[in-house]
Design a protein around this motif. Structure first.
Motif, PDB file in Angstrom:
ATOM      1  N   ASN A 158      64.387 116.818 -26.999  1.00 59.49           N
ATOM      2  CA  ASN A 158      63.773 116.544 -28.262  1.00 59.49           C
ATOM      3  C   ASN A 158      63.958 114.902 -28.252  1.00 59.49           C
ATOM      4  O   ASN A 158      64.795 114.366 -29.217  1.00 59.49           O
ATOM      5  N   TYR A 159      63.285 114.198 -27.359  1.00 65.60           N
ATOM      6  CA  TYR A 159      63.209 113.017 -27.482  1.00 65.60           C
ATOM      7  C   TYR A 159      63.159 111.998 -28.601  1.00 65.60           C
ATOM      8  O   TYR A 159      63.963 111.025 -28.996  1.00 65.60           O
ATOM      9  N   ASP A 160      62.094 112.412 -29.603  1.00 63.74           N
ATOM     10  CA  ASP A 160      61.921 111.676 -30.762  1.00 63.74           C
ATOM     11  C   ASP A 160      63.062 111.700 -31.989  1.00 63.74           C
ATOM     12  O   ASP A 160      63.330 110.678 -32.198  1.00 63.74           O
ATOM     13  N   ALA A 161      63.704 112.941 -31.917  1.00 67.94           N
ATOM     14  CA  ALA A 161      64.790 113.028 -33.013  1.00 67.94           C
ATOM     15  C   ALA A 161      65.774 112.068 -32.270  1.00 67.94           C
ATOM     16  O   ALA A 161      66.636 111.382 -33.177  1.00 67.94           O
ATOM     17  N   LYS A 162      66.245 112.307 -31.108  1.00 71.21           N
ATOM     18  CA  LYS A 162      67.147 111.284 -30.551  1.00 71.21           C
ATOM     19  C   LYS A 162      67.016 109.798 -30.650  1.00 71.21           C
ATOM     20  O   LYS A 162      67.971 109.170 -30.681  1.00 71.21           O
ATOM     21  N   PHE A 163      65.753 109.554 -30.442  1.00 69.28           N
ATOM     22  CA  PHE A 163      65.331 108.172 -30.402  1.00 69.28           C
ATOM     23  C   PHE A 163      65.376 107.597 -31.913  1.00 69.28           C
ATOM     24  O   PHE A 163      66.224 106.530 -32.031  1.00 69.28           O
ATOM     25  N   PHE A 164      65.337 108.385 -32.917  1.00 70.68           N
ATOM     26  CA  PHE A 164      65.428 107.926 -34.263  1.00 70.68           C
ATOM     27  C   PHE A 164      66.770 107.974 -34.763  1.00 70.68           C
ATOM     28  O   PHE A 164      67.304 107.258 -35.502  1.00 70.68           O
ATOM     29  N   GLU A 165      67.653 108.690 -34.069  1.00 72.15           N
ATOM     30  CA  GLU A 165      69.231 108.589 -34.469  1.00 72.15           C
ATOM     31  C   GLU A 165      69.557 107.269 -33.613  1.00 72.15           C
ATOM     32  O   GLU A 165      70.405 106.710 -34.551  1.00 72.15           O
ATOM     33  N   ALA A 166      69.131 107.095 -32.413  1.00 71.53           N
ATOM     34  CA  ALA A 166      69.569 105.859 -31.864  1.00 71.53           C
ATOM     35  C   ALA A 166      69.190 104.461 -32.586  1.00 71.53           C
ATOM     36  O   ALA A 166      69.752 103.389 -32.645  1.00 71.53           O
ATOM     37  N   VAL A 167      67.890 104.595 -33.277  1.00 73.46           N
ATOM     38  CA  VAL A 167      67.182 103.556 -34.147  1.00 73.46           C
ATOM     39  C   VAL A 167      68.472 103.151 -35.442  1.00 73.46           C
ATOM     40  O   VAL A 167      68.618 102.055 -35.637  1.00 73.46           O
ATOM     41  N   GLU A 168      68.746 104.117 -35.949  1.00 75.67           N
ATOM     42  CA  GLU A 168      69.842 104.167 -37.114  1.00 75.67           C
ATOM     43  C   GLU A 168      71.189 103.409 -36.673  1.00 75.67           C
ATOM     44  O   GLU A 168      71.296 102.523 -37.249  1.00 75.67           O
TER      45      GLU A 168
END
Length: 320
Positions: A158-168
């Protein structure tokens, strides 16, 4: 035929000079960047965009939609203004290529409300290393950490979910960097104001503040400021060459053996800091250290002159 690096650098620098007509980021409603595996560049680019425009909706895609509204901002994909995957990508004068984060920061950094000096510091120490890593240069702990948010091979992808975790997380890092440069700027103002009242090379601060700005004040020798342990600290102003070596050292006999008759409560063996019980005593100690330093300089100069005269006399004798 491939261009030489020097030719590519020249061409890229010429492009840097062209004035870009950047869109108003506050009017952007949607942002588009690439999907799947992510890196610090696109993560921090997203964090930066959302810091300036919190309402923008970010879309991670594999192909840019054929029809985009005028309020769309595309970055790190599509070979446009804020991409860096084109063969003639822009390069900084020091040779570090721009990535998406760097291009966005160059365009919209002024939105942060910082001075040019602070923006330049963020660019050099924070943005540029991320750009360098994303363009195949050396990595650093920050880029490695952000990359580790990508799913492992044995996890659900789930790359998108992980991406937005990293953004935070990137937003927190960016906020801390902005707070840091603001604090440096505030410290510079405090210290430079204090130098206007400097006497005998002694700068007195009403409160502790980092003193890096004194590197540009060659007359400054010592700084006096309140200690968080009570009393006052006397700190040497370091040389540019060696941060642990003061422009004027404390007398050797004080090191590890504070002169209590002067109100001195501590003198570090490393010869960079001492403490006193009162402000008056702290200033007096600094002044004595300055005077003793001048005496040592005079002795060294006298000794050097004597040695020079001896060398000249010996040379004249040998000629005779």
């Amino acid at each position: 035929m491939k261009m030489k690096f020097s030719e590519k650098l020249t061409k890229a620098m010429e492009r840097n000079k062209k004035e870009e007509n950047y869109p108003d980021i506050h009017k952007m409603t949607d942002g588009y960047t690439h999907g799947a595996t992510f890196h610090a560049d696109d993560v921090f680019a997203t964090a930066f965009i959302q810091k300036i425009n919190p309402d923008i909706q970010i879309h991670r895609v594999f192909r840019i939609p054929e029809e985009l509204p005028e309020t769309a901002l595309v970055y790190d994909i599509g070979k446009g203004t804020f991409d860096h995957h084109q063969t003639d990508n822009e390069i900084r004068p020091n040779g570090v290529p721009y990535a998406a984060f760097g291009k966005l920061f160059r365009a919209y950094g002024s939105e942060l409300g910082l001075t040019k000096k602070s923006l330049d510091e963020i660019e050099k120490n924070f943005v540029e290393p991320i750009d360098e890593a994303d363009n195949g240069g050396k990595t650093n702990p920050l880029t490695f950490m952000i990359g580790s948010f990508n799913p492992n091979w044995n996890e659900e992808s789930n790359y998108d979910a992980k991406f937005f975790e990293a953004v935070e997380v990137a937003k927190l890092c960016l906020d801390k960097e902005i707070e840091r440069v603001k604090a440096v700027e505030q410290a510079t103002n405090i210290v430079m104001e204090a130098t206007s009242k400097m006497e005998n090379g002694v700068v007195v601060l009403d409160q502790y503040a980092p003193q890096d700005a004194l590197q540009d004040v060659p007359e400054a020798k010592f700084v006096v400021f309140p200690s968080n342990r009570g009393g006052y600290n006397i700190q040497t102003v370091p040389t540019k060459e060696d941060p642990m070596k003061g422009r004027v050292p404390f007398p050797e006999e004080w090191l590890g053996n504070p002169n209590q008759s002067l109100g001195m409560t501590f003198c570090h063996p490393g010869n960079f800091m001492a403490s006193a019980d009162t402000l008056e005593n702290a200033i007096n100690i600094a002044n004595i250290a300055v005077e003793k330093g001048l005496e040592r300089e005079a002795e060294v100069d006298s000794q050097s002159n004597d040695e020079l005269e001896t060398d000249i006399d010996e040379e004249e004798t040998s000629l005779d």
